[in-house]
Design an enzyme around this catalytic site. Sequence first.
Site, PDB file in Angstrom:
ATOM      1  N   ASP A 124      -1.902   1.858   2.771  1.00 18.11           N
ATOM      2  CA  ASP A 124      -1.886   2.185   1.341  1.00 18.11           C
ATOM      3  C   ASP A 124      -2.166   3.672   1.152  1.00 18.11           C
ATOM      4  OD1 ASP A 124      -1.440   1.496  -1.303  1.00 18.11           O
ATOM      5  OD2 ASP A 124      -3.545   1.040  -1.700  1.00 18.11           O
ATOM      6  N   HIS A 131      -3.932   9.565 -11.015  1.00 15.37           N
ATOM      7  CA  HIS A 131      -4.880   8.501 -10.656  1.00 15.37           C
ATOM      8  C   HIS A 131      -6.066   9.089  -9.891  1.00 15.37           C
ATOM      9  CE1 HIS A 131      -6.458   4.666  -9.214  1.00 15.37           C
ATOM     10  NE2 HIS A 131      -6.328   5.089  -7.972  1.00 15.37           N
ATOM     11  N   GLU A 198       1.494  -0.349  -8.198  1.00 15.29           N
ATOM     12  CA  GLU A 198       2.021   0.444  -7.079  1.00 15.29           C
ATOM     13  C   GLU A 198       3.463   0.048  -6.772  1.00 15.29           C
ATOM     14  OE1 GLU A 198      -0.429   0.930  -3.659  1.00 15.29           O
ATOM     15  OE2 GLU A 198      -2.319   0.614  -4.757  1.00 15.29           O
ATOM     16  N   ASP A 230      -2.041  -4.016  -5.797  1.00 14.31           N
ATOM     17  CA  ASP A 230      -3.153  -3.915  -4.846  1.00 14.31           C
ATOM     18  C   ASP A 230      -4.437  -4.295  -5.587  1.00 14.31           C
ATOM     19  OD1 ASP A 230      -4.822  -3.207  -2.761  1.00 14.31           O
ATOM     20  OD2 ASP A 230      -4.727  -1.059  -3.178  1.00 14.31           O
ATOM     21  N   GLN A 237     -16.060  -2.423  -4.186  1.00  9.68           N
ATOM     22  CA  GLN A 237     -15.539  -1.159  -3.660  1.00  9.68           C
ATOM     23  C   GLN A 237     -16.573  -0.042  -3.721  1.00  9.68           C
ATOM     24  OE1 GLN A 237     -12.329   0.601  -5.987  1.00  9.68           O
ATOM     25  NE2 GLN A 237     -11.479   1.619  -4.190  1.00  9.68           N
ATOM     26  N   TYR A 241     -17.555   1.572   0.009  1.00 15.85           N
ATOM     27  CA  TYR A 241     -16.454   2.442   0.463  1.00 15.85           C
ATOM     28  C   TYR A 241     -16.884   3.661   1.270  1.00 15.85           C
ATOM     29  CZ  TYR A 241     -16.894   6.230  -3.022  1.00 15.85           C
ATOM     30  OH  TYR A 241     -17.304   7.304  -3.767  1.00 15.85           O
ATOM     31  N   LYS A 250     -10.525  -4.872  -1.150  1.00 13.30           N
ATOM     32  CA  LYS A 250      -9.065  -4.791  -1.237  1.00 13.30           C
ATOM     33  C   LYS A 250      -8.356  -5.925  -0.514  1.00 13.30           C
ATOM     34  CE  LYS A 250      -8.447  -0.478  -2.954  1.00 13.30           C
ATOM     35  NZ  LYS A 250      -7.571  -0.190  -4.111  1.00 13.30           N
ATOM     36  N   THR A 356      -1.892   3.735  -6.609  1.00 19.34           N
ATOM     37  CA  THR A 356      -1.799   3.457  -8.042  1.00 19.34           C
ATOM     38  C   THR A 356      -1.029   4.563  -8.757  1.00 19.34           C
ATOM     39  OG1 THR A 356      -3.974   2.467  -7.836  1.00 19.34           O
ATOM     40  CG2 THR A 356      -3.195   2.899 -10.069  1.00 19.34           C
TER      41      THR A 356
HETATM   42 MN    MN Z   1      -4.140   0.906  -3.816  1.00 12.43          MN
END
Ligand code: MN
Length: 421
Positions: A124, A131, A198, A230, A237, A241, A250, A356
């Site tokens: 991804d 974004h 996406e 997605d 997250q 992350y 995800k 995104t």
């Molecule tokens: Mn994504």
Amino acid sequence: MTTSVDDTHDPALSSWVESANDPGTDVPIQNLPFGRFRRAGEARYRIGVAIGDQIVDLEHARLLSTDDMNDFMRAGAPARTALRHSLSQRLRDGSAQQSAIQASLVPMAAVEMGLPCRIGDYTDFYTSIHHATNVGRQFRPEAPLLPNYKWVPIGYHGRASSIIASGESIRRPRGQSKRPDDETPHVGPSARLDYELELGIVVGAPNALGEPIPLDDAEAHIFGLALFNDWTARDLQVWEYQPLGPFLSKNFASTLSPWLVTMEALAPFRAPFRRPAGDPSPLPYLDAAANRAAGALDIALEVWLQTSTMRNAGTPPQRLMQSNFRDSYWTVAQLITHHTINGCNLRAGDLLGSGTQSGPEPGQGGSLLELTLGGKQPLQLADGEMRGFLEDGDTVILRGHCARAGFRRVGFGDCAGTIVA
Ligand code: MN
């Protein structure tokens, strides 16, 4: 770069499949996208091409000798373009082969669509600077964009096992999260479930390990594009992350739409690749005259929402936003070339998410995280309901199409999923 427009794009072409001539259809004879379908009770998926409200069963029509989409994709652009030309001839008004191919048509309403191919590895990207800026601003108001953004197409390796077909439900994921004021994390169902608008870029012809793909050859390795959601649990997250990136927030589900719109079908909708004044030019391996002239794709993208309350009241889905893939900071060719600059090999059926796709204007965020400022400004829907993040029963539908004066509109069909508890 797949820019050549030929007789298969002629806007005057019509089909003896009447529904393909409807001006609003996503699948006129100029599109001819590939997908996999089966009738109820059948175990095996078959390869088909959409035309109006019908599907051409390619094996039954003796136009393909395999039922393995990945095998066909691996053969690359020559096999695909030959089949496109053959189908265009057979399906157009006045074709001598009408009666021969008619027996191989299956109504879309009679089948279930699967994933368009077996998905291999999944990567991804993060190609929308709007974004990246919107999200970065929520966490680092003073410096939303990290210093590498304008130089490196940012990406991470995702998980392929949970990529699902359009129409399949998404079970609300459980996981670990920690609210800012909590002393310790807790485990439970995500309370901040979101979508991401996406495009999915699906690889056809592979490259060998150790052999980077030059920018001018990159599109020859792309089979086609689809819509890709997605799904993301924002509360999971934000807690997980750092320092290695997305993980369980995800990989519980990602939805891919059923039809692969080929690079040939997209040829009339190319656009110049431009950088805002003052931004750095891409490094030489990501720069080429053809990419500058026509590397971008003009694809209008939309997110629609239907809540369970709306569904029960018979209210149709409501559009939440619109953006355009033209505004992406990197082109699909640059993603392929960057992915292989280190020698990484791509294989038929590999999927690249675009990241995104948010537009430059307020209200063009490609996720609820952006549209609601992290839930702080919930959206008011037309029926008065409020949404910060997704509720159980919500159906999210991604749509996309290309339109340009002098050409027939070409669309992607729906990419839909419903949240369940
Ligand atoms: Mn994504």
